[in-house]
Design an enzyme around this catalytic site. Structure first.
Site, PDB file in Angstrom:
ATOM      1  N   GLU A   1       0.873  -1.170   0.000  1.00 31.16           N
ATOM      2  CA  GLU A   1       0.000   0.000   0.000  1.00 31.16           C
ATOM      3  C   GLU A   1       0.912   1.222   0.000  1.00 31.16           C
ATOM      4  O   GLU A   1       1.762   1.351   0.887  1.00 31.16           O
ATOM      5  CB  GLU A   1      -0.875  -0.025   1.262  1.00 31.16           C
ATOM      6  CG  GLU A   1      -1.893   1.081   1.223  1.00 31.16           C
ATOM      7  CD  GLU A   1      -2.736   1.169   2.488  1.00 31.16           C
ATOM      8  OE1 GLU A   1      -2.683   0.253   3.327  1.00 31.16           O
ATOM      9  OE2 GLU A   1      -3.446   2.186   2.603  1.00 31.16           O
TER      10      GLU A   1
ATOM     11  N   ARG B   1       5.839 -12.547   9.452  1.00 31.01           N
ATOM     12  CA  ARG B   1       6.445 -11.275   9.108  1.00 31.01           C
ATOM     13  C   ARG B   1       7.744 -11.092   9.875  1.00 31.01           C
ATOM     14  O   ARG B   1       7.956 -11.684  10.922  1.00 31.01           O
ATOM     15  CB  ARG B   1       5.496 -10.103   9.297  1.00 31.01           C
ATOM     16  CG  ARG B   1       5.101  -9.749  10.711  1.00 31.01           C
ATOM     17  CD  ARG B   1       3.943  -8.758  10.729  1.00 31.01           C
ATOM     18  NE  ARG B   1       4.306  -7.409  10.390  1.00 31.01           N
ATOM     19  CZ  ARG B   1       3.706  -6.700   9.428  1.00 31.01           C
ATOM     20  NH1 ARG B   1       2.733  -7.228   8.719  1.00 31.01           N
ATOM     21  NH2 ARG B   1       4.065  -5.459   9.181  1.00 31.01           N
TER      22      ARG B   1
ATOM     23  N   LYS C   1       4.753   1.016   9.233  1.00 32.42           N
ATOM     24  CA  LYS C   1       4.818   2.300   8.536  1.00 32.42           C
ATOM     25  C   LYS C   1       4.208   3.415   9.383  1.00 32.42           C
ATOM     26  O   LYS C   1       4.679   4.543   9.345  1.00 32.42           O
ATOM     27  CB  LYS C   1       4.088   2.183   7.201  1.00 32.42           C
ATOM     28  CG  LYS C   1       4.933   1.476   6.152  1.00 32.42           C
ATOM     29  CD  LYS C   1       4.203   1.367   4.832  1.00 32.42           C
ATOM     30  CE  LYS C   1       3.097   0.350   4.900  1.00 32.42           C
ATOM     31  NZ  LYS C   1       2.533   0.005   3.597  1.00 32.42           N
TER      32      LYS C   1
HETATM   33  P1  ATP Z   1       3.130  -2.028   7.877  1.00 29.33           P
HETATM   34  O1  ATP Z   1       2.388  -2.825   8.906  1.00 29.33           O
HETATM   35  O2  ATP Z   1       4.582  -1.849   8.143  1.00 29.33           O
HETATM   36  O3  ATP Z   1       2.442  -0.764   7.523  1.00 29.33           O
HETATM   37  P2  ATP Z   1       1.910  -3.450   5.815  1.00 29.33           P
HETATM   38  O4  ATP Z   1       1.773  -4.906   6.028  1.00 29.33           O
HETATM   39  O5  ATP Z   1       0.724  -2.586   5.979  1.00 29.33           O
HETATM   40  O6  ATP Z   1       3.128  -2.943   6.601  1.00 29.33           O
HETATM   41  P3  ATP Z   1       1.961  -3.268   2.962  1.00 29.33           P
HETATM   42  O7  ATP Z   1       2.530  -2.139   2.214  1.00 29.33           O
HETATM   43  O8  ATP Z   1       0.504  -3.456   2.935  1.00 29.33           O
HETATM   44  O9  ATP Z   1       2.536  -3.159   4.419  1.00 29.33           O
HETATM   45  O10 ATP Z   1       2.685  -4.628   2.596  1.00 29.33           O
HETATM   46  C1  ATP Z   1       3.240  -5.009   1.373  1.00 29.33           C
HETATM   47  C2  ATP Z   1       3.676  -6.419   1.481  1.00 29.33           C
HETATM   48  O11 ATP Z   1       4.786  -6.516   2.361  1.00 29.33           O
HETATM   49  C3  ATP Z   1       2.582  -7.297   2.060  1.00 29.33           C
HETATM   50  O12 ATP Z   1       2.511  -8.502   1.350  1.00 29.33           O
HETATM   51  C4  ATP Z   1       3.025  -7.532   3.481  1.00 29.33           C
HETATM   52  O13 ATP Z   1       2.570  -8.747   3.938  1.00 29.33           O
HETATM   53  C5  ATP Z   1       4.544  -7.460   3.355  1.00 29.33           C
HETATM   54  N1  ATP Z   1       5.150  -7.031   4.616  1.00 29.33           N
HETATM   55  C6  ATP Z   1       4.910  -5.910   5.299  1.00 29.33           C
HETATM   56  N2  ATP Z   1       5.600  -5.885   6.460  1.00 29.33           N
HETATM   57  C7  ATP Z   1       6.321  -7.034   6.485  1.00 29.33           C
HETATM   58  C8  ATP Z   1       7.229  -7.614   7.411  1.00 29.33           C
HETATM   59  N3  ATP Z   1       7.553  -6.995   8.542  1.00 29.33           N
HETATM   60  N4  ATP Z   1       7.770  -8.811   7.112  1.00 29.33           N
HETATM   61  C9  ATP Z   1       7.452  -9.433   5.965  1.00 29.33           C
HETATM   62  N5  ATP Z   1       6.605  -8.951   5.056  1.00 29.33           N
HETATM   63  C10 ATP Z   1       6.039  -7.764   5.300  1.00 29.33           C
HETATM   64 MG    MG Z   2      -0.901  -1.885   6.324  1.00 32.86          MG
END
Ligand code: ATP
Ligand code: MG
Length: 753
Positions: free
Chosen positions: A31, A258, A268
């Protein structure tokens, strides 16, 4: 290539072998609401890595369904990150917003099938109607709307006729599903917001659970890889695709754990806070775990990818030690980068018996690195060394320059101290020294023994440089708030002295400053007449030592009496209160002495234990759980920061005692509870973790294990009794830890005869 294939790769291989797919298509779907971090790097390395390894393709898709938080600067940062890590996405960058039209059509189809309806309850009512984990929800009266009415309302929602929150589109599934996500999930909501790509075309926006699976399908994705928190969303992922009866091949969702790293934060949202409150200097601040930050600090993509491979792909969440990442970067740079000399805290040395000037040829790389290249080191009677490389009153084991101990100047001569010059306050300002002319490195015939070689720079030719010493962003392992920030995460040295070749020749952008660490010419602020270097990582893991700083002025001063440390084997006597608790625990509650001792000596823990007893009066089970699991958590947290209460632990212990769950599963439930704060009974129910005690079910597993391991059966029957444990273990594994071990034991015994 990875030696040990992770579970995702095994699934992919199986799907190729069985002919389920002819080509692997994955996607990385961020996102665009923040800069990508090292967790995203892991996801990138998995998604792009798998596609690459199996000759497939990986899409980069911006999951831009939330118009209020998204922005093009984040899109750019995400593209940069993927490219910098060395991957290429298939075709153009994709956007979920490209599919808004198609998604809308799919929604219409669901409505026409009677599988979706416009609900007009407000947000609070929706929540209330949803029920709880233990109570089924109720369906809204609007669920009875006719298809025509739904179509009409949905169209008008799209046209922007209604206020935000007036209506939503929901799937009609099951208001009493044990999976809360399946209780008529929201598919669309009204948002009167400007979208950074779609502009004002839409007044409704699809929800993740609707948009994600369909976007995957539209792109022909085969393996939709995401993190564990989406486990409960898998059911709706499948529901949407199945209900629409989409033509195969269709994608399937697979979850992995994760990445979490200690001493930093990874979401984020939290990173945005640090940026917005100007606690750091932007998304690319070298202290942040963002790709932009790592890149600016001087990390290499290779190091990050190696790190991702090193930690592997797992099914269970855990926290990775940041020292593993630091190891990966050292490991990558060690054989690659030139070694040069830089002095951070200069102390002047005048070599009284040296006249003139010379240039010493010195290799950039140590002999065991298969790289060539050298530079000239100017040398004269005036040089600078690191202040801490001289000690007037050395401690035992100090190998560098002292009044009595000569030292080698790296690549040059051996010197010895003749006189210490001090200012009025007693600070050392200069050392008068002499050198041994026949001790030159590489042609040393002096016969003088030294214990170490130190770095130095020639005084008149050295260049000034700003050195930014970056350290861990937080001072505690699992930061909870801004109070946990490390106040020393950035130290700036304005006038370090560096050998001239580093600036003039610029053999590389990254260097090892001998004996200090790895450094990177700051890509933004560096100028030839005002060089700036960032510390990428220190040479050794110094963090452990930091908590006990080395005594600075050891000599003369009388050693302070040390607080008595507890020596192994020696026992500090208990206070009166502790003793009273101990007696109560051993005598009345009949706890064993070890457990009682642990509890009694810890006021927090014993209070917690006693509160749990109020809910469930079975001391032994509770005490075990608390001294093991809870005590471990309390090393990092305070009792008020725990995600659970004594009553929760009581519930958990009770389920173990009643054989509803096994002790092994109890640990798993505990981990989940301490992460999510959900109550243990709910966890067990939603995840179906109840212990399997039905002998027939267990017997079936045993039969399978026996059939799968004929060799071991034979060996066991030939007398290798040790294999008994193997069989029990296999059965437990097959049951995912859920089989009742007692019953397994008894039945295995019977089965093996
Ligand atoms: P955050 O919680 O940091 O905002 P998010 O999961 O909302 O992260 P996205 O931008 O939606 O972030 O994620 C893009 C991809 O990266 C998704 O497939 C998510 O599962 C993966 N991702 C995000 N954070 C991690 C992490 N800490 N370890 C592994 N994969 C991750
Ligand atoms: Mg998110």
């Amino acid at each position: 290539m990875q030696k040990n294939k992770d579970f995702l790769r095994r699934i992919v291989e199986e799907d190729l072998k069985s002919g389920k797919y002819s080509e692997i298509i994955t996607r990385f779907p961020p996102e665009p609401n923040g800069f990508p971090h090292i967790g995203h790097a892991k996801s990138i390395s998995i998604n792009f890595g798998i596609a690459k390894a199996y000759g497939g393709r990986c899409n980069l898709r911006m999951d831009d369904t939330n118009p209020t938080t998204e922005d093009t600067q984040y899109v750019e940062a995400l593209k940069d990150a993927v490219e910098w890590l060395g991957f290429e996405w298939d075709g153009e960058v994709r956007y979920t917003s490209d599919y808004f039209g198609k998604l809308y059509d799919y929604a219409i189809e669901l409505i026409k099938m009677g599988k979706a309806y416009v609900d007009s309850l407000n947000e609070e009512e929706i929540r209330e109607y949803r029920g709880t984990i233990t109570q089924p929800g109720r369906r809204s009266k609007y669920a009875d709307r006719s298809i025509e009415e739904n179509l009409d309302l949905f169209e008008r929602m799209k046209q922007g006729e209604f206020e935000e929150g007036a209506h939503v589109l929901r799937a009609k599934i099951d208001m009493s599903s044990p999976n809360m996500k399946m209780r008529d999930p929201l598919l669309y909501r009204i948002r009167h917001a400007h979208h950074f790509r779609a502009g004002d075309a839409w007044a409704i926006y699809p929800m993740y659970d609707f948009a994600h699976c369909l976007s995957d399908y539209i792109e022909g994705v085969t393996h939709s890889i995401c993190t564990l928190e989406f486990e409960n969303n898998r059911e709706i992922y499948d529901w949407v695709i199945d209900t629409l009866k989409l033509k195969p091949p269709r994608p399937y969702q697979h979850e992995f754990a994760r990445l979490n790293i200690n001493y930093t934060v990874m979401s984020k949202r939290k990173l945005l806070e640090l940026v917005e409150k100007r606690i750091v200097k932007g998304w690319d601040d070298p202290r942040l775990p963002t790709i932009a930050g790592f890149r600016r600090r001087g990390y290499t993509p290779e190091a990050i990818l190696n790190f991702c491979e090193m930690i592997g792909v797992a099914k269970a969440n855990s926290v990775v030690d940041i020292s593993q990442l630091e190891f990966a970067i050292r490991d990558d740079l060690n054989p690659k980068v030139p070694r040069v000399m830089c002095i951070l805290d200069p102390l002047k040395i005048t070599i009284e018996n040296y006249e003139g000037f010379e240039e010493i040829e010195a290799s950039y790389y140590p002999h065991d690195v298969p790289k060539e290249g050298s530079r000239k080191l100017p040398f004269s009677k005036e040089i600078y060394i690191e202040r801490e490389d001289f000690a007037e009153h050395p401690q035992k084991g100090y190998f560098r320059l002292t009044p009595d101990q000569p030292v080698r100047l790296k690549h040059a001569y051996i010197i010895r101290c003749k006189e210490i010059i001090k200012d009025a306050n007693g600070n050392i300002t200069e050392i008068k020294a002499e050198y041994y002319p026949d001790s030159k490195s590489g042609s040393d015939t002096s016969g003088i023994k030294v214990k170490s070689a130190i770095q130095w720079v020639e005084a008149t030719k050295a260049k000034k440089a700003e050195i930014r010493l970056y350290d861990r962003l937080y001072k505690v392992e699992l930061p909870e708030s801004l109070d946990d920030l490390n106040p020393d995460s950035l130290k700036i040295i304005k006038e370090a002295l560096i050998e001239p070749a580093v600036i003039e020749e610029k053999a590389d952008e990254r260097f090892q400053f001998e004996r200090i660490g790895y450094f990177y010419a700051d890509p933004i602020d560096y100028r030839e007449d005002a060089p700036v270097f960032n510390r990428i990582v220190s040479l050794k893991d110094s963090w452990n030592k930091k908590s006990k700083p080395a005594p600075k002025k050891p000599a003369k001063e009388k050693p302070k009496p040390q607080p008595k440390e507890q020596i192994e084997g020696e026992v500090t006597p208990m206070s009166e209160a502790e003793q009273a608790r101990y007696d109560h625990y051993t005598k009345t509650l009949k706890l064993n002495s070890e457990v009682a001792n642990t509890l009694a000596r810890d006021a927090q823990l014993s209070t917690f234990f006693e509160e749990a007893l109020q809910s469930y009066d079975t001391p032994a089970t509770l005490a075990n759980f608390i001294t093991n699991e809870v005590a471990r958590e309390l090393k990092q947290k305070t009792i008020n920061n725990l995600n659970y209460t004594p009553a929760h632990i009581a519930d958990l212990a009770k389920m173990v005692d009643e054989e509803i769950i096994s002790t092994k599963i109890a640990k798993q439930v505990f981990e989940e509870m301490s992460q999510s704060g959900e109550n243990p009974t709910q966890i067990v129910q939603t995840k179906g973790l109840e212990q399997i005690s039905n002998p027939d079910t267990i017997q079936r597993m045993i039969d399978e294990v026996i059939a799968e391991n004929p060799d071991n059966v034979e060996k066991y029957k030939a007398g290798n009794q040790k294999l008994f444990g193997f069989f029990v273990g296999q059965v437990l594994k097959k049951s995912e830890g859920k089989a009742n071990p007692k019953i397994v034991n008894a039945l295995v015994k019977k089965a093996l005869g």
